[in-house]
Scaffold this motif. Structure first.
Motif, PDB file in Angstrom:
ATOM      1  N   TYR A 283       0.831  -1.194   0.000  1.00  0.00           N
ATOM      2  CA  TYR A 283       0.000   0.000   0.000  1.00  0.00           C
ATOM      3  C   TYR A 283       0.878   1.261   0.000  1.00  0.00           C
ATOM      4  N   ALA A 284       1.992   1.212   0.738  1.00  0.00           N
ATOM      5  CA  ALA A 284       2.910   2.358   0.786  1.00  0.00           C
ATOM      6  C   ALA A 284       3.446   2.657  -0.611  1.00  0.00           C
ATOM      7  N   ASP A 285       3.821   1.617  -1.359  1.00  0.00           N
ATOM      8  CA  ASP A 285       4.337   1.821  -2.719  1.00  0.00           C
ATOM      9  C   ASP A 285       3.263   2.429  -3.618  1.00  0.00           C
ATOM     10  N   GLN A 286       2.036   1.901  -3.496  1.00  0.00           N
ATOM     11  CA  GLN A 286       0.946   2.446  -4.330  1.00  0.00           C
ATOM     12  C   GLN A 286       0.699   3.911  -3.990  1.00  0.00           C
ATOM     13  N   LYS A 287       0.694   4.201  -2.693  1.00  0.00           N
ATOM     14  CA  LYS A 287       0.429   5.593  -2.318  1.00  0.00           C
ATOM     15  C   LYS A 287       1.583   6.508  -2.756  1.00  0.00           C
ATOM     16  N   ALA A 288       2.814   6.032  -2.607  1.00  0.00           N
ATOM     17  CA  ALA A 288       3.964   6.848  -3.041  1.00  0.00           C
ATOM     18  C   ALA A 288       3.869   7.128  -4.536  1.00  0.00           C
ATOM     19  N   SER A 289       3.488   6.116  -5.315  1.00  0.00           N
ATOM     20  CA  SER A 289       3.365   6.298  -6.758  1.00  0.00           C
ATOM     21  C   SER A 289       2.215   7.253  -7.086  1.00  0.00           C
ATOM     22  N   PHE A 290       1.130   7.098  -6.347  1.00  0.00           N
ATOM     23  CA  PHE A 290      -0.044   7.966  -6.506  1.00  0.00           C
ATOM     24  C   PHE A 290       0.331   9.431  -6.246  1.00  0.00           C
ATOM     25  N   LEU A 291       1.053   9.672  -5.142  1.00  0.00           N
ATOM     26  CA  LEU A 291       1.453  11.056  -4.806  1.00  0.00           C
ATOM     27  C   LEU A 291       2.471  11.579  -5.825  1.00  0.00           C
ATOM     28  N   ALA A 292       3.445  10.727  -6.188  1.00  0.00           N
ATOM     29  CA  ALA A 292       4.484  11.145  -7.137  1.00  0.00           C
ATOM     30  C   ALA A 292       3.851  11.576  -8.461  1.00  0.00           C
ATOM     31  N   ARG A 293       2.822  10.831  -8.893  1.00  0.00           N
ATOM     32  CA  ARG A 293       2.117  11.173 -10.139  1.00  0.00           C
ATOM     33  C   ARG A 293       1.551  12.589 -10.089  1.00  0.00           C
ATOM     34  N   LEU A 294       1.083  12.994  -8.887  1.00  0.00           N
ATOM     35  CA  LEU A 294       0.498  14.327  -8.774  1.00  0.00           C
ATOM     36  C   LEU A 294       1.566  15.413  -8.882  1.00  0.00           C
ATOM     37  N   GLY A 295       2.841  15.029  -8.690  1.00  0.00           N
ATOM     38  CA  GLY A 295       3.945  15.977  -8.889  1.00  0.00           C
ATOM     39  C   GLY A 295       4.425  15.976 -10.328  1.00  0.00           C
ATOM     40  N   SER A 296       4.563  14.787 -10.903  1.00  0.00           N
ATOM     41  CA  SER A 296       4.994  14.639 -12.298  1.00  0.00           C
ATOM     42  C   SER A 296       4.575  13.232 -12.743  1.00  0.00           C
ATOM     43  N   GLY A 297       3.867  13.158 -13.855  1.00  0.00           N
ATOM     44  CA  GLY A 297       3.301  11.875 -14.284  1.00  0.00           C
ATOM     45  C   GLY A 297       4.328  10.754 -14.324  1.00  0.00           C
ATOM     46  N   SER A 298       5.463  11.007 -14.965  1.00  0.00           N
ATOM     47  CA  SER A 298       6.458   9.946 -15.128  1.00  0.00           C
ATOM     48  C   SER A 298       7.054   9.513 -13.783  1.00  0.00           C
ATOM     49  N   ALA A 299       6.968  10.381 -12.762  1.00  0.00           N
ATOM     50  CA  ALA A 299       7.509  10.043 -11.435  1.00  0.00           C
ATOM     51  C   ALA A 299       6.785   8.846 -10.824  1.00  0.00           C
ATOM     52  N   SER A 300       5.527   8.648 -11.202  1.00  0.00           N
ATOM     53  CA  SER A 300       4.767   7.507 -10.643  1.00  0.00           C
ATOM     54  C   SER A 300       5.479   6.193 -10.958  1.00  0.00           C
ATOM     55  N   ARG A 301       6.259   6.166 -12.067  1.00  0.00           N
ATOM     56  CA  ARG A 301       6.910   4.919 -12.500  1.00  0.00           C
ATOM     57  C   ARG A 301       8.259   4.694 -11.827  1.00  0.00           C
ATOM     58  N   SER A 302       8.709   5.640 -10.958  1.00  0.00           N
ATOM     59  CA  SER A 302      10.044   5.507 -10.342  1.00  0.00           C
ATOM     60  C   SER A 302      10.012   4.863  -8.962  1.00  0.00           C
ATOM     61  N   ILE A 303       8.834   4.517  -8.454  1.00  0.00           N
ATOM     62  CA  ILE A 303       8.761   3.944  -7.101  1.00  0.00           C
ATOM     63  C   ILE A 303       9.207   2.482  -7.106  1.00  0.00           C
ATOM     64  N   ASN A 304       8.789   1.752  -8.137  1.00  0.00           N
ATOM     65  CA  ASN A 304       9.158   0.328  -8.231  1.00  0.00           C
ATOM     66  C   ASN A 304      10.064   0.097  -9.439  1.00  0.00           C
ATOM     67  N   GLY A 305      10.471  -1.148  -9.629  1.00  0.00           N
ATOM     68  CA  GLY A 305      11.295  -1.506 -10.772  1.00  0.00           C
ATOM     69  C   GLY A 305      11.375  -3.006 -10.870  1.00  0.00           C
ATOM     70  N   PRO A 306      12.081  -3.559 -11.810  1.00  0.00           N
ATOM     71  CA  PRO A 306      12.808  -2.913 -12.913  1.00  0.00           C
ATOM     72  C   PRO A 306      11.907  -2.401 -14.056  1.00  0.00           C
ATOM     73  N   ILE A 307      10.651  -2.954 -14.148  1.00  0.00           N
ATOM     74  CA  ILE A 307       9.764  -2.489 -15.226  1.00  0.00           C
ATOM     75  C   ILE A 307       8.453  -2.066 -14.583  1.00  0.00           C
ATOM     76  N   THR A 308       7.976  -0.879 -14.903  1.00  0.00           N
ATOM     77  CA  THR A 308       6.685  -0.455 -14.337  1.00  0.00           C
ATOM     78  C   THR A 308       5.767   0.054 -15.443  1.00  0.00           C
ATOM     79  N   VAL A 309       4.475  -0.037 -15.136  1.00  0.00           N
ATOM     80  CA  VAL A 309       3.436   0.391 -16.080  1.00  0.00           C
ATOM     81  C   VAL A 309       2.531   1.376 -15.370  1.00  0.00           C
ATOM     82  N   TRP A 310       2.295   2.501 -16.005  1.00  0.00           N
ATOM     83  CA  TRP A 310       1.349   3.481 -15.460  1.00  0.00           C
ATOM     84  C   TRP A 310       0.273   3.715 -16.512  1.00  0.00           C
TER      85      TRP A 310
END
Ligand code: DP6
Length: 367
Positions: free
Chosen positions: A158-185
């Motif tokens: 849930y923490a990762d999802q929320k971090a990605s959710f918040l990051a997206r509100l700062g910059s769309g592509s940032a939502s994809r930097s929380i996890n890896g190696p491959i992410t889909v937004w």
């Protein structure tokens, strides 16, 4: 008939937003440090609507050496005041970033209401050279969002999802930097649990392990400030003559790429990745007003990649983000040959010979 992607995604969003509203109002004094990497999109996010919602799904490799490290100092202030913060980058106050950070805090306040009772001092620094032309908003917003979520001490997924959710509100592509190696937004039938409001990692059982070894050599062709910001570029997609065709193509390319990643078909991978890169720049060139971010040396590198690949059959391909720099992607097993060619033939096209050798990584972490 073309799908109306916008109305479909709005319904999706309305159903899910409330899960990220926290009731955490505690008054706390704490210091938290997180680092988050940059990422390079293979299927490009280009065009948005509503509050930072993508017009099409995107997929990226998360990087590892190019990251932002952010320290938050959080102290309680009297209740009911508006949020307040200071922002420092590389130890220096950066008033030019204030408005972007302020917009970000305003957007996330409903989901992190404790921010209103605290003063936050943000100290950020990048591992890569300042003004290198590498998109730093993705790593910066992902690091900041990770710090804020770390304060809330949520359960891991849930923490990762929320971090990605918040990051997206700062910059769309940032939502994809929380996890890896491959992410889909972005919601797509091709990826289970994919969403427009946060990015999800692609399960490692769903793709060939060769992609966990991928290297990204970033050729710094032009380290200057971009003439047209990504935010403006997204806006120009609103009335773009090829907009609907592009969004449809991105959905199709996503479907194809998901299969290609599973099969480990490197030739098909190259075709999709290079098509996406050139399409992104073709959209810039055919909008109104139109503009070109590629440099003559960007073209020289692209031609060299095509020649080298024809001669050697080695699986190296290029991609571009919204700038002149070129990212060269290749599996670790071919790195010795490919990097020898990069160092001897391509350095000359880079500003001050600068090349950053990075590889795929696992995303943001608390440090
Ligand atoms: C070309 O995420 O920088 O790099 O949401 O306005 O902050 P904002 O845009 P941004 O756009 C990135 C565009 C891109 C492609 C991509 O990373 O998918």
């Amino acid at each position: 008939m073309l799908k109306d992607f916008t109305s479909e995604t709005s319904i999706f969003v309305n159903m899910n937003l409330s899960i990220f509203k926290t009731n955490f109002f505690n008054s706390i004094q704490t210091k938290v440090t997180c680092q988050a990497p940059s990422n390079i999109a293979l299927i490009k996010y280009w065009g948005k609507h509503g509050e930072q919602l993508p017009k099409n799904p995107s997929l990226s490799f998360t990087l590892s050496s190019c990251f932002t490290k952010t320290v938050l100092d959080i102290i309680p202030i009297s209740k009911g005041t508006d949020f307040s913060f200071d922002f420092y980058f590389g130890g220096k106050s950066k008033p030019e970033f204030h408005s972007k950070v302020k917009v970000f805090f305003k957007r996330i306040l409903p989901y992190c209401p404790w921010i209103a009772n605290h003063h936050i001092t943000i100290n950020s620094q990048n591992s890569f050279p300042h003004s290198s032309g590498i998109a730093s908003s993705a790593s910066a917003m992902a690091a900041l969002a990770s710090c804020l979520v770390a304060v809330e001490e949520l359960s891991d997924d849930y923490a990762d999802q929320k971090a990605s959710f918040l990051a997206r509100l700062g910059s769309g592509s940032a939502s994809r930097s929380i996890n890896g190696p491959i992410t889909v937004w972005g919601a797509t039938d091709s990826v289970e649990e994919s969403s427009d409001i946060f990015a999800v990692p692609l399960s490692e059982s769903d793709y060939n392990p060769i992609f966990n070894t991928y290297c990204d050599a970033i050729l710094l062709i032009d380290q200057g400030q971009k003439k047209v910001s990504s935010t403006k570029g997204h806006q120009l997609m609103e009335n773009h003559p090829f907009g609907m065709a592009r969004f449809k193509q991105a959905f199709q390319n996503m479907e194809k790429l998901i299969k290609i990643l599973e099969e480990g078909d490197l030739d098909a991978f190259i075709t999709i990745v290079e098509t996406e890169a050139l399409t992104l720049h073709a959209l810039m060139m055919t909008g109104s007003p139109n503009y070109i971010l590629m440099h003559s040396n960007t073209m020289e590198v692209i031609k060299s990649v095509w020649n080298f690949r024809q001669e050697t059959k080695l699986p190296v391909c290029f991609t571009l983000d919204a700038g002149a720099n070129v990212h060269l992607l290749y599996p670790q097993k071919d790195a010795v040959h490919i990097e020898d060619w990069i160092d001897h033939k391509l350095k000359a096209f880079c500003q001050e010979g600068m090349i950053i050798k990075d590889k795929v990584g696992r995303g943001a972490k608390k440090v």
